[in-house]
Design an enzyme around this catalytic site. Structure first.
Site, PDB file in Angstrom:
ATOM      1  N   GLY A  19       0.811  -1.209   0.000  1.00 31.53           N
ATOM      2  CA  GLY A  19       0.000   0.000   0.000  1.00 31.53           C
ATOM      3  C   GLY A  19       0.841   1.254   0.000  1.00 31.53           C
ATOM      4  N   GLY A  21       1.948   4.541   2.101  1.00 30.92           N
ATOM      5  CA  GLY A  21       2.038   5.215   3.384  1.00 30.92           C
ATOM      6  C   GLY A  21       2.144   6.714   3.175  1.00 30.92           C
ATOM      7  N   ASP A  46      -2.492   4.054   3.993  1.00 27.42           N
ATOM      8  CA  ASP A  46      -2.201   4.033   5.429  1.00 27.42           C
ATOM      9  C   ASP A  46      -1.897   5.437   5.931  1.00 27.42           C
ATOM     10  OD1 ASP A  46      -1.015   2.188   7.891  1.00 27.42           O
ATOM     11  OD2 ASP A  46       0.120   4.035   7.611  1.00 27.42           O
ATOM     12  N   TYR A  51      -0.261  11.984  11.853  1.00 26.43           N
ATOM     13  CA  TYR A  51       0.357  12.464  10.622  1.00 26.43           C
ATOM     14  C   TYR A  51      -0.196  13.819  10.190  1.00 26.43           C
ATOM     15  CZ  TYR A  51       1.865   7.572  10.013  1.00 26.43           C
ATOM     16  OH  TYR A  51       2.389   6.313  10.185  1.00 26.43           O
ATOM     17  N   LYS A  76      -4.719   5.390  12.674  1.00 28.99           N
ATOM     18  CA  LYS A  76      -4.169   4.972  13.963  1.00 28.99           C
ATOM     19  C   LYS A  76      -4.536   5.952  15.065  1.00 28.99           C
ATOM     20  CE  LYS A  76      -0.108   3.558  11.293  1.00 28.99           C
ATOM     21  NZ  LYS A  76      -0.297   4.455  10.143  1.00 28.99           N
ATOM     22  N   HIS A 109      -0.914   3.291  17.859  1.00 27.49           N
ATOM     23  CA  HIS A 109       0.316   3.768  17.218  1.00 27.49           C
ATOM     24  C   HIS A 109       1.588   3.275  17.915  1.00 27.49           C
ATOM     25  CE1 HIS A 109       1.405   7.194  14.267  1.00 27.49           C
ATOM     26  NE2 HIS A 109       2.432   6.384  14.371  1.00 27.49           N
TER      27      HIS A 109
END
Length: 297
Positions: A19, A21, A46, A51, A76, A109
């Site tokens: 995938g 990120g 993801d 983030y 997350k 996380h």
């Protein structure tokens, strides 16, 4: 257009093996990167609350024109939101930012072994979300074999995924083995070793797997890029790599790894590059004092 094969998780859900990120993808770059990835064949995206780009991931998904049901979206819970009610609230916040009705995989996380009660409570919130059908699968990040055992002993549902730092210079064989024994898929963050470059322990002594002679020889043999060789190595081990890029050409390159295979000897040669040294934070040291920031509503 290449598409990743699917991996069956321990609860029967199916996840693309490879995938995109978006860690360290700036908000202004993220939407375009996600749209580009989906149009290039990616179906796994993801992200994470920490983030700061969940909203842009959602926007990129909507712009792609691909039906939501075809995608596998991971986010997350951040450590500031650990605790049962706090994690339920964090999930609602993430879902709102993403603009989605559900996520396919929701992860903790970090393990926070020095604040373990909060970690357990957070994971129990994930179990509730799974039982309510608001997530398709649940799991963790950065858990050692010991962390996994401690969490599993206190909770009801074995994690489907453990996402850890994993690349040719840090292969985490023991942690991978513990996950396999429990039917847990190991997912690799920084799968081509970028963490060794963008935050090196010694800026004057940078070790980049993409420049390793072993990788370069194989890249030449297969007429592939060094990144493609490393991603293929990940897949040969049954791992789930989630490489990050915001450049369309690199995004397309990273998924173009399903038309060749490495031999067992070549895989073992890359295995031998392991240094035993991680590039990212030591999970045992991560707690709310080390990372005191909180996620805004």
């Amino acid at each position: 257009m290449p598409q990743s094969p699917l991996v069956t998780l321990n609860n029967g859900s199916r996840m693309p093996a490879l995938g995109l990120g978006v860690y360290q993808s700036s908000p202004e770059d993220t939407s375009a990167a996600v749209t580009s990835a989906i149009q290039a064949g990616y179906r796994l995206i993801d992200t994470a609350a920490a983030y700061g780009n969940e909203a842009e991931v959602g926007e990129g998904i909507r712009r792609s024109g691909v039906d939501r049901a075809e995608l596998f979206v991971t986010t997350k819970a951040w450590i500031s939101d650990y605790g049962y009610n706090e994690t339920l609230h964090a999930f609602d916040r993430s879902l709102g930012k993403l603009g989605l009705d559900y996520v396919d995989l929701y992860l903790l996380h970090w393990p926070m072994p020095t604040e373990f009660e909060r970690t357990v409570a957070a994971y129990k919130a994930l179990e509730t979300l799974l039982n309510e059908g608001r997530v398709r699968a649940i799991g963790v990040c950065n858990h050692s074999a010991e962390d996994l055992e401690n969490l599993i002993a206190r909770t009801d549902i074995v994690p489907a995924v453990n996402q850890i730092e994993l690349h040719p210079y840090f292969t985490q064989k023991a942690t991978r083995g513990a996950a396999t024994d429990r039917g847990i898929v190991t997912q690799s963050w920084s799968p081509i070793g970028g963490v060794m470059v963008y935050q090196p322990e010694n800026p004057n002594d940078v070790h980049n797997p993409l420049e390793d002679p072993t990788i370069l020889v194989l890249a030449d043999k297969y007429s592939k890029t060094p990144a493609q060789i490393i991603l293929r190595w990940q897949l040969e081990h049954g791992l789930s790599p989630i490489p990050k890029s915001v450049r369309p050409t690199r995004i397309a390159e990273n998924i173009d790894v399903f038309d060749f295979a490495l031999t067992a000897d070549e895989v073992a040669t890359i295995d031998a590059l392991d240094t035993g040294k991680r590039g990212g934070p030591d999970p045992a040291a991560v707690n709310s004092a080390l990372f005191p920031f909180a996620i805004e509503d």
